[in-house]
Design a protein around this motif. Structure first.
Motif, short mmCIF file in Angstrom:
data_model
loop_
_atom_site.label_atom_id
_atom_site.label_comp_id
_atom_site.label_asym_id
_atom_site.label_seq_id
_atom_site.Cartn_x
_atom_site.Cartn_y
_atom_site.Cartn_z
N GLY A 1 -7.92 0.66 -2.56
CA GLY A 1 -6.58 0.17 -2.28
C GLY A 1 -5.70 1.16 -1.57
N GLN A 2 -6.28 2.22 -1.02
CA GLN A 2 -5.45 3.21 -0.35
C GLN A 2 -4.85 2.68 0.94
OE1 GLN A 2 -6.82 7.19 -0.13
NE2 GLN A 2 -6.20 7.43 1.99
N GLY A 3 -3.53 2.89 1.08
CA GLY A 3 -2.88 2.58 2.34
C GLY A 3 -2.66 1.12 2.64
N THR A 4 -2.89 0.24 1.67
CA THR A 4 -2.53 -1.16 1.88
C THR A 4 -1.69 -1.63 0.70
OG1 THR A 4 -4.74 -1.57 1.08
CG2 THR A 4 -4.30 -2.17 3.36
N TRP A 5 -0.78 -2.50 1.00
CA TRP A 5 0.09 -3.03 -0.06
C TRP A 5 -0.76 -3.74 -1.10
CZ3 TRP A 5 5.11 -2.49 -1.37
CH2 TRP A 5 5.94 -1.84 -0.46
N PHE A 6 -0.51 -3.44 -2.36
CA PHE A 6 -1.19 -4.10 -3.48
C PHE A 6 -2.69 -4.19 -3.23
CE2 PHE A 6 2.95 -6.45 -2.86
CZ PHE A 6 3.66 -5.60 -3.67
N ARG B 1 -6.93 2.58 -10.98
CA ARG B 1 -5.87 2.11 -10.11
C ARG B 1 -5.17 0.90 -10.72
NH1 ARG B 1 -1.67 2.46 -6.79
NH2 ARG B 1 -1.57 0.85 -5.21
N PHE C 1 3.79 4.12 -4.06
CA PHE C 1 2.89 3.78 -5.16
C PHE C 1 2.11 2.50 -4.87
CE2 PHE C 1 1.44 1.88 -9.00
CZ PHE C 1 0.91 2.95 -9.68
N TYR C 2 2.84 1.45 -4.49
CA TYR C 2 2.17 0.15 -4.36
C TYR C 2 1.29 0.06 -3.11
CZ TYR C 2 4.74 -1.54 -8.35
OH TYR C 2 5.22 -1.71 -9.61
N THR C 3 1.46 0.99 -2.16
CA THR C 3 0.51 1.02 -1.05
C THR C 3 -0.62 2.00 -1.36
OG1 THR C 3 1.85 2.67 0.07
CG2 THR C 3 2.16 0.38 0.75
N GLY C 4 -0.67 2.52 -2.58
CA GLY C 4 -1.73 3.45 -2.93
C GLY C 4 -1.77 4.67 -2.03
N SER C 5 -0.61 5.17 -1.64
CA SER C 5 -0.59 6.26 -0.67
C SER C 5 -0.56 7.64 -1.32
CB SER C 5 0.61 6.11 0.27
OG SER C 5 0.54 4.89 0.94
N TYR C 6 -0.69 7.70 -2.66
CA TYR C 6 -0.71 9.00 -3.33
C TYR C 6 -2.15 9.47 -3.53
CZ TYR C 6 -1.84 5.94 -7.21
OH TYR C 6 -2.44 4.99 -7.99
N LYS C 7 -3.10 8.66 -3.08
CA LYS C 7 -4.51 8.98 -3.35
C LYS C 7 -4.97 10.15 -2.50
CE LYS C 7 -5.34 4.39 -4.98
NZ LYS C 7 -6.44 4.51 -5.94
N ARG D 1 -3.51 13.14 -0.80
CA ARG D 1 -2.04 13.21 -0.82
C ARG D 1 -1.47 13.47 -2.21
NH1 ARG D 1 -3.85 9.84 2.77
NH2 ARG D 1 -3.24 10.19 4.92
N ALA E 1 -1.10 7.33 4.85
CA ALA E 1 -2.35 6.82 4.29
C ALA E 1 -2.69 5.47 4.89
CB ALA E 1 -2.21 6.70 2.79
N ARG E 2 -3.99 5.23 5.07
CA ARG E 2 -4.44 3.90 5.44
C ARG E 2 -5.84 3.68 4.92
NH1 ARG E 2 -7.12 4.50 10.61
NH2 ARG E 2 -6.75 6.62 11.33
#
Ligand code: HEM
Lengths: 328, 251
Positions: free
Chosen positions: A115-120, A287, B140-146, B149, B248-249
């Motif tokens: 789920g990295q970098g995408t909403w929900f 997650r 948080f909700y885009t999971g960009s702390y992974k 990062r 993040a992507r």
């Protein structure tokens, strides 16, 4: 060899990077433009807002006149709300600090890349968010209503229509609000007189709360057999003396009401919430669990802020928003 | 970089732009004209002191507003605007218990645009607290702390705390009933911490109640101590975004 290497490198630079490149935009103008527009929009919005709405300025500060209610700034009102229900150190400092530490720890708890970098980004994310948001909000509101004890008035009113003298039974005091466990609840169990050691009455009964208010802490130097009694540790530096629980007795009812029950609730409810969602088959990874906990924390903070800012009137009483007095 | 991409032609606009943008002074500041080719656009981002916080190119999901809602950027924008309006307020404000309130009141009545500056500072401060919360939620909700990062998320948590501390210290400065009691409530919370509480309170207030000593401490923290620390952490925050390979992507 040389030919091969060239083939490999030219293939690499010809295919993969190009696909990457096609996904990319230039910062100038694409991003700089968006940033510029955002800055303009917000400058304009806030200048407009500031010409229409004036910042508050009340009377000059005076520590002799306490406004009722006196409230913290809105982003701290949530903590102030917690103070009403538990020990001030727990509600005002320890719980929020632990909360912040948990927020900081998320990347170290949830180290996967799903789920990295995408909403929900996980399949059940939205369901988890809705569930944990609702769960946390409902329990927060319910606990506050319980601790405020309004249901006691309502039920008393209803029952008194048929039975004029009815009062909330002392046995059910814990169901009035949490503080009643300490102040309005009395029971006793028989014990052998010889087993009663404490400073209280040796009457063959263990009475709640009276016999529980002075329970000596272990190794407090003033209780137990002779070899466990000693003088204050004056040989220690002052700051260490301040940390040693010399002559300290625990007020168990206060401990239960102010620390034990709140901590238990704050630990058990999130655990139940996570377990429920696991049973539902929604939570599979760290997650997913993190999303539940984070959403729950945000929801609690939000609800506490709304209630603290909008529903707390004089004496921090729970009132409707239009009954909250204006302070000046 | 080339000075101009187009050769100057006839006509009034061209004459004007020639006179305005191709004179000695202008070109001493801006070495080049509008960057109209991709090459120059990348160069301008890479060489301009302000723009080079950015990479020269970025993935197209990150330009989409619905990915970040610009929230980190907006927080930074608030921080910059608060610095500007805050400096203006400092011109008129003296942090002393017997003056502070009058100074703020005078700002509203005697000083041109004083009220506007105070309002802007106040509302933008609220705006910054809200936007920093929302930014944290979007990250948080885009999971960009992974990974990689994790640390930047921690830097973010520090920035969140600093933002709240900035707002809290600023709250006292108008020295009215709202500010002194809000701070009293807040400080009483801090004072209940076991072991360290009393000392901590004493350290921040410089006394046992919110008075002159507390005002000067809060003021100093508000106008220089905390902004400086926040600016340093923001620099680290932005630098780390670049070092971690941009936003993040999905992998
Ligand atoms: C003063 C406060 C802050 C400022 C000025 C700030 C600024 C920014 C900016 C401009 C970005 C670029 C992307 C975007 O706009 O969303 C960003 C990204 C990021 N921020 Fe913040 N931020 C602040 C606070 C926080 C907080 C409180 C957190 C988390 C607890 C955080 C965590 C992150 C992370 C992990 C990224 C990378 C996101 C990604 O790779 O997609 N920041 N920040």
């Amino acid at each position: 060899m040389a030919v091969n290497a060239q083939a490999v490198s030219s293939e690499a630079s010809a295919t993969r990077p190009r696909r990457e490149r096609e996904q990319e935009l230039l910062v100038w103008p694409d991003l700089v433009f968006v940033e510029f527009i955002a800055a303009m929009v917000f400058t304009f919005m806030f200048v407009l807002l500031s010409t229409m709405l004036d910042a508050p300025l009340l009377n000059q500060a005076n520590l002799d006149i306490t406004p009722n209610p006196s409230k913290a700034a809105w982003y701290l009102v949530a903590l102030q709300e917690l103070l009403l229900h538990m020990h001030p150190a727990l509600g005002g400092v320890i719980a929020p600090t632990i909360g912040l530490a948990i927020i900081g720890a998320f990347p170290y708890i949830d180290r996967s890349n799903d789920g990295q970098g995408t909403w929900f980004g996980t399949p059940n994310a939205v369901k988890i968010i809705l569930f944990s948001g609702a769960f946390a909000s409902i329990f927060t509101v319910a606990l506050i209503l319980y601790d405020q004890g309004r249901h006691v008035n309502v039920i008393t009113n209803v029952v008194q229509r048929s039975d004029k003298d009815w009062q909330w039974p002392g046995k059910l005091a814990p169901f009035q609000n949490v503080r009643s466990i300490q102040t309005g609840w009395e029971w006793s169990i028989p014990v052998p007189v010889s087993a009663q050691l404490g400073p209280g009455e040796h009457d063959g009964e263990l009475n709640w709360p009276d016999d529980f208010t002075h329970v000596p802490m272990p190794f407090n130097g003033t209780s137990g057999p002779d070899w466990m009694r000693w003088g204050p540790p004056t040989f220690l530096p002052a700051w260490m003396q301040a940390m040693y629980w010399y002559d300290l007795n625990m007020n168990t009812p206060a401990f239960v009401v102010e620390l034990f029950i709140p901590v238990a609730i704050m630990v058990i409810l999130p655990v139940i919430m996570i377990l429920m969602m696991r049973k539902l088959g929604w939570i599979h990874t760290m997650r997913d669990g993190s999303i539940g906990i984070f959403t729950g924390m945000m929801a609690v903070y939000f609800i506490l802020t709304i209630i603290g800012a909008g529903f707390r009137g004089a004496g921090q009483d729970l009132v409707m928003p239009w009954d909250v007095p204006h302070i000046d | 970089m080339a000075v101009s991409e187009q050769p100057p032609g006839p006509g009034l606009t061209n004459w004007l732009s020639e006179k305005l943008f191709h004179n000695y002074i202008w070109r001493s500041i801006f070495r080049s004209g509008y960057p109209s080719t991709p090459r120059n656009q990348m160069l301008v981002v890479a060489t301009n002191v302000f723009l080079h916080l950015h990479p020269t190119r970025l993935h197209k999901t990150h330009v989409r507003i619905t990915h970040t809602y610009c929230l980190g950027g907006i927080t930074f924008f608030f921080f910059l605007s608060l610095t500007v309006t805050g400096v203006m307020l400092m011109f008129y404000y003296v942090p002393a218990a017997d003056r502070a309130f009058q100074d703020v009141a005078a700002l509203e009545t005697n000083i041109r645009f004083g009220m506007l500056m105070r309002n802007l500072h106040r509302w933008m401060a609220h705006g910054m607290v809200i936007s920093v919360f929302l930014h944290m939620m979007r990250v948080f909700y885009t999971g960009s702390y992974k990974p990689p990062r994790e640390f930047n998320w921690l830097v973010g948590v520090i920035l969140l705390t600093l933002t709240l501390a900035l707002s809290f210290t600023g709250y006292l400065l108008p020295w009215d009933q709202l500010s002194i009691w809000a701070v009293t409530v807040g400080m009483n919370m801090a004072g209940t911490v076991p072991v360290m509480g009393q000392q901590q309170q004493l350290l921040l207030l410089g006394g046992f109640e919110v008075g002159d000593a507390a005002l000067i401490r809060f003021y100093t923290l508000h106008v220089i101590g905390l902004p400086l620390i926040a600016a340093i952490f923001m620099a680290v925050h932005f630098w780390r975004i670049r070092r971690d390979g941009g936003l993040a992507r999905p992998l």
